[in-house]
Design an enzyme around this catalytic site. Structure first.
Site: not given
Length: 685
Positions: A457, A537, A620, A655
């Site tokens: 991430y 994301s 989203d 999302h």
């Protein structure tokens, strides 16, 4: 396995350009930003046709789906919590679209309290939050439709489950905080005036008080709006309901802190911290004594106390000081629980309210412990422990003795004894040491021919800690390897680690990820032809940047709901709040040039890219699908090699939160099928 996709849609190109500091930037796929336009909707349909046509040719796709359905089909429970006379818990029978909220009296049988599966036929309306009054007699809950961040709030009586008053509409990024039984605080934005509700810019958050029995139009504005414009505003009450705590911020990092003494009618809202440079939250109070968790002068966080009547930082006293491990604090049973991150894994200690150490919690292994929260009068609480090979297990914890017992084991079909998970430390491009946890079946031969998924991430101070994934059993059963790298930009080593991956240091994050892949290859866990990289994301940005900077690093790439247009991300929904991490193209010529260089959409050029499955969703409204639409269109235009470049667009989804079980299984099926097929692997039943 040589499966060729049908010809990609002939995506039209426009002649839109933008000028940043005398640099003209073409944006030929700008028209895809209009999610309501007929031509955008038609493009989505055509792209999904190509993607589904390709995936349907993978011979073992259905076998993967059936295996996932079998693995998923077990009863799942949440840790219980008490409200009023009842104990509440969530349960999913196995393949239910959404988990159901149950309750039971001591010695009684469980009964359904709230079943989100009845909210919509498709199972895509989810329960995003529920808050009870202190006496448990009333509950307010938020509904999300199709995964949207915009929610509705419904109030019900606990006794007979009857709805009370009107439903509140257009609520977003909100907690629900009851003040007695009269009403509650919540947050929202004005509806966007430009663009659709899903993509329009949301600028100024407002904290409201809703009094039961009155229309929403009469709700009292407590904080925010024209007087104090802030992008994110939250409100919550201390457990005794004496203090209203308000946090206000313009980005996802750092916040101002305010309090209001509700025991004194007409009392003013008092500013405690008047800048957004650091993070602060009130975790508890004893009378007027506040307990504040903060990283002010403590990048790894500490817990301080201060009197509410004179609460400015100059009067703060350290109660639990900063250490070299990152600190989070929760409360339960009248105690403080210091939850530390030690190399991205959990270490938990119990303190009394005066800061005296009472117990170190004995955890069942190296992994992630979460929970440790209850009302002050409770004598026991619950926490969940998990790791990459330890299915989530709920423990009951005795506050007085510090002893834990297993309350509920996971029913998943998985034998941890057959697998191993260990942490390694590797060097990034600049020599920085980065941790990574690698998981695989015992006896796996490290000969470089193991299908490997590398996940990360690296942003917003988010810490990736060990967590079990039912989906990952598919990879592990097939002799594959799952690796998670804890990159800079995350919160694993505090705010210093976070800042090392922000703005003009964002390249550190990509370098850390690339170095993780190189470590796996060097130590013969895998080779390029059997390596896939994934992230969602901000992690989608990570994957997009990685394949544009080093297209030959891996065989397969999964950028999910990614931030892929770094020049325009701040023009949509709450994107402007991400500027602390990214900076914006408007900040300075230097910041623009830096973003322009790594922005995945702009960095694409004719090259041979990995087999790429971009994933997004039509609802989203956090990272709008336009990022993925534009990136996929340009990737298809520039792909010079034989690998497929596809986009999978989930309909009636957002999302990630609130997706139905069928949607989750569907996406995971397609991920593994796409990965295995492009690595030329056979499915072993």
């Amino acid at each position: 396995m040589n499966i060729k996709p049908a010809p990609y849609p002939q995506t039209k190109k426009g002649n839109v350009t933008d000028t940043y500091f005398d640099t003209t930037v073409p944006d030929p796929y700008r028209w895809l930003e209009d999610d309501q336009a007929a031509d955008t909707k038609a493009w989505v349909v055509e792209e999904n046709k190509v993607t589904q046509g390709y995936l349907s040719q993978i011979p073992y796709r259905e076998a993967i789906r059936k295996r996932l359905e079998t693995l998923w089909n077990y009863e799942k429970y949440s840790a219980p919590f008490k409200r009023g006379s009842y104990t509440y818990f969530y349960k999913n029978d196995g393949l239910q679209s959404q988990s159901v909220l149950y309750r039971q009296l001591e010695g009684g049988l469980p009964e359904i309290f709230l079943d989100p599966n009845k909210f919509s036929k498709e199972g895509t309306t989810s329960l995003s939050q529920i808050a009870f009054t202190k006496d448990g007699s009333l509950a307010a809950y938020q509904l999300s439709e199709g995964g949207s961040d915009w929610t509705k709030v419904v109030v019900m009586r606990a006794a007979d489950k009857a709805t009370v008053g009107d439903t509140l509409l257009d609520v977003k990024f909100s907690g629900l905080a009851w003040k007695g039984n009269e009403g509650f605080y919540y947050s929202s934005y004005d509806k966007p005036k430009e663009g659709s509700q899903l993509s329009g810019l949301t600028q100024y958050h407002k904290l409201y008080y809703h009094k039961l029995g009155t229309p929403q139009s009469q709700d009292q504005l407590i904080f925010g709006g024209e007087q104090t414009p802030r992008r994110y505003v939250g409100g919550y009450l201390t457990e005794d309901e004496r203090y209203l705590v308000i946090t206000a911020a313009n980005s996802t990092t750092g916040n101002e802190l305010y309090i209001q003494d509700l025991s004194k009618p007409g009392s003013a809202i008092i500013n405690v911290v008047n800048n957004m440079d650091n993070v602060h939250e009130v975790v508890d109070n004893v009378g007027s004594k506040l307990y504040i968790h903060t990283n002010l002068y403590a990048p790894n966080y500490k817990l301080i106390t201060v009197d509410a009547d004179n609460a400015s930082p100059s009067h703060w006293h350290d109660l639990i000081s900063q250490t070299h491990n990152v600190l989070e604090v929760s409360t339960g049973g009248g105690k403080l629980f210091a939850q530390y991150l030690k190399d991205a894994t959990s270490f938990v200690q119990q303190y009394d309210m005066d800061g005296r150490l009472e117990h170190t919690v004995e955890l069942p292994g190296v992994g992630t412990a979460s929970g440790f929260s209850s009302k002050k009068e409770e004598k026991e609480l619950y926490y969940t422990f998990t790791s990459y090979i330890y299915p989530p297990t709920i423990f009951k914890y005795d506050v007085a003795t510090g002893h834990s017992v297993v309350y509920k084991k996971s029913g998943v079909q998985f034998n941890p004894d057959l697998y191993e998970s260990h942490q390694v430390f590797y060097s990034s491009k600049d020599g920085k040491t980065i941790p990574m946890i690698i998981t695989y079946k015992k006896g796996t031969v490290l000969n470089g021919h193991n299908p490997t998924l590398l996940y990360a991430y690296g942003g917003f101070g988010v810490s990736l800690t060990p967590a079990f994934s039912t989906s990952n059993i598919i990879l592990l059963e097939q002799g594959g390897i799952y690796a998670v790298a804890n990159l800079r930009g995350g919160g694993e080593y505090g705010e210093t680690w976070h800042k090392a991956g922000t703005k003009l240091r964002k390249q550190n994050v990509f370098d850390d990820f690339i170095a993780a892949a190189e470590y796996l290859i060097k130590h013969k866990y895998t080779i390029k032809e059997y390596l896939a990289i994934a992230g969602g994301s901000n992690g989608g940005l990570l994957v997009g940047a990685t394949i544009t900077q080093q297209p030959d690093l891996c065989k397969v790439a999964f950028p999910a709901v990614g931030v892929l247009d770094m020049l325009r991300y701040n023009q949509f929904t709450a994107g402007a709040g991400w500027a602390y991490d990214y900076g914006t193209a408007q900040d300075s010529p230097e910041m623009f040039a830096y973003l322009y260089h790594y922005s995945p959409y702009h960095a694409l050029k004719p090259a041979s890219y990995p087999a790429t499955l971009v994933t997004t969703a039509d609802h989203d409204d956090r990272v709008v699908p336009a990022h993925s639409f534009k990136f996929a269109a340009r990737l298809q235009e520039y792909q010079q090699g034989p690998n497929p470049t596809l986009i999978r667009i989930e309909t009636n989804a957002g999302h990630g939160a609130g997706r139905s079980t069928a949607q989750i299984i569907g996406q995971e099926t397609d991920k593994w099928a796409f990965m295995f097929a492009n690595m030329g692997l056979e499915w072993k039943p």
